[in-house]
Design an enzyme around this catalytic site. Structure first.
Site, PDB file in Angstrom:
ATOM      1  N   ASP A 232       0.880  -1.181   0.154  1.00  0.00           N
ATOM      2  CA  ASP A 232      -0.016  -0.090   0.066  1.00  0.00           C
ATOM      3  C   ASP A 232       0.935   1.110   0.018  1.00  0.00           C
ATOM      4  OD1 ASP A 232      -2.322   1.249   0.122  1.00  0.00           O
ATOM      5  OD2 ASP A 232      -2.250   1.774   2.157  1.00  0.00           O
TER       6      ASP A 232
ATOM      7  N   GLU B 134       0.622   5.663   0.909  1.00  0.00           N
ATOM      8  CA  GLU B 134       0.163   6.871   1.270  1.00  0.00           C
ATOM      9  C   GLU B 134       0.812   8.099   0.557  1.00  0.00           C
ATOM     10  OE1 GLU B 134      -2.206   6.410   3.224  1.00  0.00           O
ATOM     11  OE2 GLU B 134      -1.632   4.672   4.133  1.00  0.00           O
TER      12      GLU B 134
ATOM     13  N   ASP C 107      -2.235   3.387  -6.387  1.00  0.00           N
ATOM     14  CA  ASP C 107      -0.918   2.717  -6.236  1.00  0.00           C
ATOM     15  C   ASP C 107      -0.130   2.618  -7.391  1.00  0.00           C
ATOM     16  OD1 ASP C 107      -1.199   2.675  -3.193  1.00  0.00           O
ATOM     17  OD2 ASP C 107      -2.970   1.155  -3.865  1.00  0.00           O
TER      18      ASP C 107
ATOM     19  N   TYR D 257      -1.513   3.084  12.007  1.00  0.00           N
ATOM     20  CA  TYR D 257      -2.764   3.266  11.134  1.00  0.00           C
ATOM     21  C   TYR D 257      -2.285   2.794   9.802  1.00  0.00           C
ATOM     22  CZ  TYR D 257      -6.123   5.493   7.996  1.00  0.00           C
ATOM     23  OH  TYR D 257      -7.050   5.592   6.985  1.00  0.00           O
TER      24      TYR D 257
ATOM     25  N   ASP E 122      -3.017  -1.173   7.194  1.00  0.00           N
ATOM     26  CA  ASP E 122      -3.564  -1.139   5.690  1.00  0.00           C
ATOM     27  C   ASP E 122      -2.781  -2.339   5.118  1.00  0.00           C
ATOM     28  OD1 ASP E 122      -5.176   0.842   5.608  1.00  0.00           O
ATOM     29  OD2 ASP E 122      -3.721   2.301   4.777  1.00  0.00           O
TER      30      ASP E 122
END
Length: 393
Positions: free
Chosen positions: A36, A38, A93, A159, A163
Site C-alpha cells: 500500500d 500513502e 498505487d 494506522y 493497511d
C-alpha cells in the site's frame, strides 16, 4: 464486530538506505507481499509519494521515501515478476509506481476486484472489506493525515501498517475461497488490464473525454473543448498543478458553448476567476480561434444520449431478468455483473460492455449475448421463468 485487537502490533519503520536494503533482502524469496502507499496530491498534478507499506506474514514495514534517496532495492523487489503484489484498490498505487519507474509492477492481485466474486459489493472500501473478512473494525482517525509532514507519529504509522497487516491475513483466505469456487483464474484478465502501463499515461489529446456535459455542445463547441482540455492538461503536467487550478471544468464548458472572440466577452463568463483571465485570457481566446480551424472529434459512443426504442427497452428487460437469475445461481449481486445501462448498450449491439469480458462473460455475458443473438427461448413454467436453448441454435 470488534475493534481490531492486534496481537502482533510490531512493524518496522525504515528511513535509511541500509535498513531498506536489509529488509528487501529478507523478502527476495517471498511468493507474494501485501502493498500500500500513502500520498498527497491536493496541490499537485502528480501524486507525491510519502510512505510505502509492505507486509508478509510476520513482517511489516513502513518505508519513508522522503528520507531515502535511492529506492532501488525496493523497486527491484516490487518489479520482480516472481512475486505477486497484493493491493486493495490498486489503481492509484500503480499510478504512483508508473510515475516513479516508468512502468507498473507485475503481477498484481487486487482484493477489491476479487471481492465481487465472493458475493461482496463492487468497489468495496478497505475498512468494510476487513470487517467482512475478519470481523474487525479499523480505526479511521488518521484517514485525513498529511503524510508529507515529518516526523510521523507512532499512531500514524500504526494506522498505515494496518493497511497491509490485514491485507496479508486476508490474501490467503480469499485466494483459497476463490480456488474452492473455481473462480481464481477468472480474475487474470481483469488484473492484466490494471498492469497495462498505457492505463496510467494521461495523453493530453484525450483529456476532453473525461469532461461532463459534452453531449450538450454543438460541433463547434466540441472542437473548442477538445483544444482547451488538451492545453489545460499540458499546462497542468508542466506546472505540476491540479487541472482545476489552471481553469475549472465548468468554465471550459462555458467557453466552448459561448465561443468568446475577445477578452471582454471572456471576462463575462460566470465563475471565471480574475487571476485566470489575467494570466491566460489572451491564450484562451487564441485557443478558441484555433479550434475554429479544426474539425471536432466525434463523441465516444458512451457519451451519447439517445432515448431507447420500445424494442430496446423490452430486450433490456429480458436481459435484466436473465441477469438476476444467473446472479442468484452464482450467489452474487446482479449489479456487480452489469447495470441497466450496460444491458441497454448490449441490447443495442455494443460488444465493448464489461459483462462481455473477463469473468463476467464466464458468469453471465455469454448467456446474455445468446439471448441477443436469438439462441435462447424465454418462457414461464408453473410461475418460474425458464431460459432454454433454442432448438437448432
Amino acid at each position: 464486530m470488534s475493534s481490531a485487537p492486534r496481537t502482533d502490533t510490531a512493524f518496522e519503520f525504515i528511513d535509511s538506505a541500509e535498513a531498506l536494503a536489509l529488509f528487501c533482502r529478507s523478502l527476495r524469496d517471498a511468493p507474494w507481499l501485501a502493498l500500500d502507499t500513502e500520498f498527497i496530491r491536493e496541490k499537485t498534478y502528480y501524486p507525491k509519494l510519502c510512505l510505502i507499506q509492505v507486509a508478509v506474514p510476520g513482517h511489516i514495514a513502513c518505508i519513508d521515501p522522503l528520507s531515502i534517496d535511492d529506492l532501488t532495492p525496493l523497486l527491484d523487489l516490487l518489479y520482480n515478476p516472481d512475486i505477486v503484489k497484493v493491493f486493495h484498490a490498486c489503481s492509484q498505487d500503480l499510478e504512483i509506481f508508473f510515475y516513479l519507474n516508468g512502468e507498473v509492477p507485475r503481477p498484481v492481485f487486487d482484493t477489491q476486484l476479487a471481492a465481487p466474486l465472493l458475493g461482496l459489493p463492487e468497489q468495496m472500501g478497505y475498512g468494510n472489506f476487513v470487517a467482512e473478512m475478519l470481523g474487525l473494525t479499523l480505526d479511521k482517525a488518521q484517514a485525513r493525515t498529511d503524510w508529507s509532514r515529518r516526523p510521523l507519529e507512532t499512531t500514524q504509522l500504526s494506522y498505515a501498517a494496518d493497511d497491509v497487516r490485514y491485507l496479508a491475513e486476508i490474501y490467503p483466505k480469499i485466494t483459497a475461497r476463490l480456488e474452492e469456487l473455481g473462480r481464481l483464474d477468472w480474475l487474470n484478465s481483469e488484473f492484466a488490464e490494471y498492469e497495462r502501463s498505457e492505463r496510467y499515461q494521461n495523453d493530453p489529446a484525450d483529456a476532453w473525454k473525461r469532461l461532463r456535459g459534452l453531449d450538450k455542445l454543438r460541433p463547434r463547441g466540441l472542437a473548442i473543448i477538445q483544444v482547451l482540455a488538451e492545453w489545460r492538461e499540458q499546462m497542468a503536467q508542466q506546472k505540476n498543478l491540479p487541472r482545476n487550478w489552471i481553469i475549472r471544468d465548468d468554465v471550459m464548458i462555458d467557453i466552448a458553448r459561448l465561443a468568446p472572440d475577445n477578452t471582454e466577452k471572456l471576462g463575462r463568463i460566470r465563475n471565471l476567476q480574475g487571476k485566470t483571465l489575467e494570466r491566460y485570457g489572451a491564450r484562451l481566446i487564441a485557443l478558441v480561434e484555433e479550434a475554429g480551424q479544426r474539425e471536432a472529434q466525434p463523441l465516444p459512443g458512451w457519451k451519447k444520449r439517445r432515448k431507447p426504442t420500445a424494442q430496446e427497452e423490452a430486450l433490456t428487460d429480458i436481459l435484466h431478468a436473465q441477469l438476476r437469475l444467473l446472479a442468484d445461481k452464482h450467489r452474487i449481486n446482479s449489479t456487480v455483473l452489469a447495470g441497466r445501462k450496460d444491458l441497454l448498450e448490449l441490447a443495442r449491439g455494443d460488444a465493448g460492455v464489461s459483462v462481455l469480458h473477463g469473468w463476467r462473460r464466464e458468469m453471465a455475458g455469454a448467456e446474455l449475448l445468446a439471448i441477443c443473438e436469438g439462441q435462447r427461448l424465454v418462457s414461464v413454467d408453473h410461475g418460474q421463468v425458464v431460459v432454454s436453448e433454442k432448438p437448432g441454435a
